[in-house]
Write a protein that holds these residues in place. Structure first.
Motif, PDB file in Angstrom:
ATOM      1  N   LEU A 228     -37.666   4.220   7.973  1.00  0.00           N
ATOM      2  CA  LEU A 228     -38.150   4.255   6.597  1.00  0.00           C
ATOM      3  C   LEU A 228     -37.351   5.295   5.824  1.00  0.00           C
ATOM      4  O   LEU A 228     -37.354   6.480   6.149  1.00  0.00           O
ATOM      5  CB  LEU A 228     -39.640   4.598   6.555  1.00  0.00           C
ATOM      6  CG  LEU A 228     -40.294   4.616   5.167  1.00  0.00           C
ATOM      7  CD1 LEU A 228     -40.214   3.237   4.527  1.00  0.00           C
ATOM      8  CD2 LEU A 228     -41.732   5.102   5.253  1.00  0.00           C
ATOM      9  N   VAL A 229     -36.623   4.849   4.811  1.00  0.00           N
ATOM     10  CA  VAL A 229     -35.850   5.727   3.938  1.00  0.00           C
ATOM     11  C   VAL A 229     -36.387   5.538   2.525  1.00  0.00           C
ATOM     12  O   VAL A 229     -36.102   4.522   1.865  1.00  0.00           O
ATOM     13  CB  VAL A 229     -34.340   5.405   4.013  1.00  0.00           C
ATOM     14  CG1 VAL A 229     -33.566   6.337   3.093  1.00  0.00           C
ATOM     15  CG2 VAL A 229     -33.836   5.513   5.435  1.00  0.00           C
ATOM     16  N   GLY A 230     -37.153   6.517   2.075  1.00  0.00           N
ATOM     17  CA  GLY A 230     -37.797   6.360   0.777  1.00  0.00           C
ATOM     18  C   GLY A 230     -38.823   5.253   0.836  1.00  0.00           C
ATOM     19  O   GLY A 230     -39.763   5.267   1.630  1.00  0.00           O
ATOM     20  N   SER A 231     -38.639   4.246   0.003  1.00  0.00           N
ATOM     21  CA  SER A 231     -39.531   3.075   0.008  1.00  0.00           C
ATOM     22  C   SER A 231     -38.899   1.888   0.713  1.00  0.00           C
ATOM     23  O   SER A 231     -39.482   0.802   0.724  1.00  0.00           O
ATOM     24  CB  SER A 231     -39.882   2.692  -1.432  1.00  0.00           C
ATOM     25  OG  SER A 231     -38.688   2.388  -2.167  1.00  0.00           O
ATOM     26  N   ASN A 232     -37.726   2.075   1.305  1.00  0.00           N
ATOM     27  CA  ASN A 232     -37.009   0.991   1.961  1.00  0.00           C
ATOM     28  C   ASN A 232     -37.206   1.080   3.463  1.00  0.00           C
ATOM     29  O   ASN A 232     -37.111   2.156   4.058  1.00  0.00           O
ATOM     30  CB  ASN A 232     -35.511   1.055   1.642  1.00  0.00           C
ATOM     31  CG  ASN A 232     -35.237   0.894   0.157  1.00  0.00           C
ATOM     32  OD1 ASN A 232     -35.902   0.104  -0.517  1.00  0.00           O
ATOM     33  ND2 ASN A 232     -34.277   1.638  -0.362  1.00  0.00           N
ATOM     34  N   LEU A 233     -37.462  -0.054   4.081  1.00  0.00           N
ATOM     35  CA  LEU A 233     -37.688  -0.142   5.519  1.00  0.00           C
ATOM     36  C   LEU A 233     -36.540  -0.944   6.148  1.00  0.00           C
ATOM     37  O   LEU A 233     -36.277  -2.083   5.736  1.00  0.00           O
ATOM     38  CB  LEU A 233     -39.036  -0.810   5.812  1.00  0.00           C
ATOM     39  CG  LEU A 233     -39.477  -0.845   7.280  1.00  0.00           C
ATOM     40  CD1 LEU A 233     -39.688   0.565   7.805  1.00  0.00           C
ATOM     41  CD2 LEU A 233     -40.737  -1.678   7.442  1.00  0.00           C
ATOM     42  N   TYR A 234     -35.884  -0.324   7.134  1.00  0.00           N
ATOM     43  CA  TYR A 234     -34.733  -0.949   7.780  1.00  0.00           C
ATOM     44  C   TYR A 234     -35.075  -1.253   9.241  1.00  0.00           C
ATOM     45  O   TYR A 234     -35.762  -0.479   9.915  1.00  0.00           O
ATOM     46  CB  TYR A 234     -33.511  -0.026   7.732  1.00  0.00           C
ATOM     47  CG  TYR A 234     -33.010   0.241   6.335  1.00  0.00           C
ATOM     48  CD1 TYR A 234     -32.025  -0.537   5.761  1.00  0.00           C
ATOM     49  CD2 TYR A 234     -33.534   1.297   5.582  1.00  0.00           C
ATOM     50  CE1 TYR A 234     -31.562  -0.291   4.467  1.00  0.00           C
ATOM     51  CE2 TYR A 234     -33.080   1.552   4.301  1.00  0.00           C
ATOM     52  CZ  TYR A 234     -32.097   0.763   3.749  1.00  0.00           C
ATOM     53  OH  TYR A 234     -31.647   1.008   2.477  1.00  0.00           O
ATOM     54  N   ASP A 235     -34.557  -2.382   9.700  1.00  0.00           N
ATOM     55  CA  ASP A 235     -34.761  -2.768  11.087  1.00  0.00           C
ATOM     56  C   ASP A 235     -33.702  -2.101  11.970  1.00  0.00           C
ATOM     57  O   ASP A 235     -32.555  -1.905  11.543  1.00  0.00           O
ATOM     58  CB  ASP A 235     -34.676  -4.290  11.224  1.00  0.00           C
ATOM     59  CG  ASP A 235     -35.346  -4.788  12.494  1.00  0.00           C
ATOM     60  OD1 ASP A 235     -35.967  -3.958  13.186  1.00  0.00           O
ATOM     61  OD2 ASP A 235     -35.249  -5.994  12.785  1.00  0.00           O
ATOM     62  N   GLN A 236     -34.101  -1.775  13.198  1.00  0.00           N
ATOM     63  CA  GLN A 236     -33.193  -1.097  14.125  1.00  0.00           C
ATOM     64  C   GLN A 236     -33.410  -1.609  15.544  1.00  0.00           C
ATOM     65  O   GLN A 236     -34.480  -2.124  15.864  1.00  0.00           O
ATOM     66  CB  GLN A 236     -33.418   0.425  14.123  1.00  0.00           C
ATOM     67  CG  GLN A 236     -33.071   1.135  12.844  1.00  0.00           C
ATOM     68  CD  GLN A 236     -33.318   2.633  12.954  1.00  0.00           C
ATOM     69  OE1 GLN A 236     -34.014   3.085  13.857  1.00  0.00           O
ATOM     70  NE2 GLN A 236     -32.763   3.394  12.041  1.00  0.00           N
ATOM     71  N   ILE A 237     -32.361  -1.429  16.363  1.00  0.00           N
ATOM     72  CA  ILE A 237     -32.456  -1.623  17.812  1.00  0.00           C
ATOM     73  C   ILE A 237     -31.805  -0.415  18.462  1.00  0.00           C
ATOM     74  O   ILE A 237     -30.627  -0.137  18.210  1.00  0.00           O
ATOM     75  CB  ILE A 237     -31.784  -2.920  18.284  1.00  0.00           C
ATOM     76  CG1 ILE A 237     -32.476  -4.138  17.683  1.00  0.00           C
ATOM     77  CG2 ILE A 237     -31.815  -3.010  19.807  1.00  0.00           C
ATOM     78  CD1 ILE A 237     -31.885  -5.454  18.134  1.00  0.00           C
ATOM     79  N   THR A 238     -32.566   0.314  19.267  1.00  0.00           N
ATOM     80  CA  THR A 238     -32.072   1.518  19.932  1.00  0.00           C
ATOM     81  C   THR A 238     -31.892   1.231  21.411  1.00  0.00           C
ATOM     82  O   THR A 238     -32.828   0.781  22.083  1.00  0.00           O
ATOM     83  CB  THR A 238     -33.045   2.690  19.742  1.00  0.00           C
ATOM     84  OG1 THR A 238     -33.208   2.950  18.345  1.00  0.00           O
ATOM     85  CG2 THR A 238     -32.510   3.943  20.415  1.00  0.00           C
ATOM     86  N   PHE A 239     -30.706   1.501  21.908  1.00  0.00           N
ATOM     87  CA  PHE A 239     -30.393   1.357  23.324  1.00  0.00           C
ATOM     88  C   PHE A 239     -30.282   2.745  23.947  1.00  0.00           C
ATOM     89  O   PHE A 239     -29.582   3.621  23.408  1.00  0.00           O
ATOM     90  CB  PHE A 239     -29.086   0.594  23.529  1.00  0.00           C
ATOM     91  CG  PHE A 239     -29.137  -0.842  23.084  1.00  0.00           C
ATOM     92  CD1 PHE A 239     -29.617  -1.820  23.927  1.00  0.00           C
ATOM     93  CD2 PHE A 239     -28.723  -1.204  21.811  1.00  0.00           C
ATOM     94  CE1 PHE A 239     -29.673  -3.147  23.520  1.00  0.00           C
ATOM     95  CE2 PHE A 239     -28.777  -2.515  21.393  1.00  0.00           C
ATOM     96  CZ  PHE A 239     -29.255  -3.491  22.248  1.00  0.00           C
TER      97      PHE A 239
END
Length: 455
Positions: A228-239
């Motif tokens: 979550l950056v500000g009001s924007n939500l980003y999808d992620q994949i962490t290995f």
């Protein structure tokens, strides 16, 4: 016309509206007239190439699903001082382009072809932990099938931040993260997924990894957090990439020589205490150990305090204590042979107890030995001086032995000899006691360090 839209603004508006309207993507269906036995006419894909700056969708409310996988082909460097991991990856991206489709039966049975990546829209997937500029080679291509399934592979040399814990060096294991995410697209426009299972990525990486040097791959796990950056939500994949150091080099070059030097230092206690070679021998060992540490300093981590540094400091301390013990025993022996002071009763009793723990009856002091306590004849293991065993010299023998001064000196030496023997016995007992304490402390310390390494 005043107050109206300029010509450039109208063209831009029409282009945006054309992109937003559903069903407009049907105009980009591939015409099979450009397919023949000699190849594919680029003009058949020109309409798709012209839209490479925009996300390929028919309806902008539908997010693009991008499947991510990678193959770890090399672990190039682990910098403990800068906390960086340098690795080489083959990144694999897969997504659907609904603007590309053709009928293989009408297009000379062609089901798959390659297209230059420069002419296509490529997801802006990056690694959050990366601390270097992407240096992918130019001229890469992407695979596309008749249903619009895109597959894009590219090699990446990644220098990423990794929180390294070097306390257990050289038996340490590190867990580094590689987080894949998008620069621009939120979850409303792009969703990330997996094309392969994690165990497939792990097995493929183990089989293809090229470096068989200091590090080996243990396993790979994954997580799917949201950022979550500000009001924007980003999808992620962490290995989570788990790697382990191969300790053979450090065991052979560091631990084995250090252990040999400490063992030799312990064995040097078997040199006679009266010998003048024990102290120089221990000093030579101590100097050699310092030279060894200076030569092996490049193999140790430059930051932090690993357990092996504590081990080396402990070995150095043991050798210093060993040298101090030798100096102390040498001083006692020198004191005993030159000017032995009267031995206190408590010290003589302690010496008698350690020499014969079963002795229960006190001894009676003799004349001429008032300040000494029990004589050395009552101490086990101490022989009676020769001067006290012989008979008293007669007048004729006194004349033969010399002047009264020499006879007085001999009598004084005969009275001093039992005290010398007592101090010699005490010095040898202290040497044995300190040697046993030295062995006990050394064994306890080494076992403790080994247990910490195994945990």
């Amino acid at each position: 016309m005043e107050g109206g839209w300029p010509l450039e603004g109208g063209v831009l508006l029409c282009l945006i509206v054309s992109l937003l309207l559903p069903g407009r993507g049907e105009a980009f269906t591939i015409n099979c007239s450009g397919f023949d036995q000699y190849g594919v006419d680029p003009a058949a894909f020109q309409a798709v190439f012209d839209r490479k700056a925009f996300r390929p969708v028919i309806n902008n409310s539908i997010p693009t699903h991008v499947n991510i996988s990678f193959t770890l082909s090399a672990i190039l460097e682990v910098n403990a001082q800068l906390q960086l991991l340098t690795s080489f990856l083959w990144m694999n991206l897969m997504w659907d382009n609904p603007l590309i489709s053709w009928n293989p039966e009408e297009c000379i049975s062609l089901k798959r072809l390659t297209v230059s990546a420069e002419n296509l829209w490529i997801p802006d997937i990056f690694i959050l932990e990366s601390m270097d500029v992407d240096r992918a080679p130019p001229g890469l291509t992407a695979f596309v099938n008749s249903e619009g399934r895109m597959k894009y592979d590219r090699p990446v040399r990644v220098t990423s931040i990794c929180n390294l814990d070097i306390f257990y060096f050289p038996f340490d294991q590190q867990n580094c993260t590689l987080t894949f995410s998008s620069f621009l697209y939120t979850v409303d426009s792009m969703l990330l997924g997996m094309d392969k299972e994690v165990w497939e990525i792990t097995d493929t990486s183990r089989n293809l990894i090229q470096t068989q040097g200091e590090w080996e791959l243990l396993g790979i796990n994954k997580a799917t957090p949201k950022m979550l950056v500000g009001s924007n939500l980003y999808d992620q994949i962490t290995f989570y990439v788990a790697i382990r150091r191969r300790p053979r080099l450090y065991v052979i070059n560091l631990l084995v020589p250090s252990g040999f030097l400490v063992v030799i230092d312990a064995l040097s206690f078997y040199l006679p205490a009266e010998s003048e070679t024990r102290a120089p021998f221990k000093m030579t060992l101590l100097l050699g150990y310092n030279v060894f540490l200076l030569m092996m300093n490049d193999l140790l981590p430059a930051s932090g305090t690993p357990l092996i540094s504590v081990y080396f400091a402990l070995c150095l301390s043991l050798m210093v204590v060993s040298l101090l013990e030798t100096i102390f025993i040498t001083y006692l022996l020198h004191l005993a042979t030159t000017q032995p002071p009267p031995m206190p009763r408590w010290l003589h009793s302690l010496l008698l107890y350690w020499a014969s723990p079963r002795t229960c009856c006190p001894t009676v002091p003799q004349k001429g030995n008032k300040g000494l306590g029990p004589t050395t004849t009552h101490l086990p293991g101490v022989k009676e001086p020769v001067e006290l065993v012989g008979k008293v010299a007669g007048p004729r023998e006194a004349e033969l032995t010399g002047s009264p001064e020499s006879r007085a000196q001999e009598e004084q030496e005969a009275q001093r000899q039992p005290l010398v023997d007592l101090w010699m016995q005490f010095s040898h007992m202290m040497d044995t006691l300190l040697f046993r304490l030295y062995l006990l402390f050394m064994a306890t310390s080494v076992v403790t360090v080994i247990i910490l390494w195994n945990t």
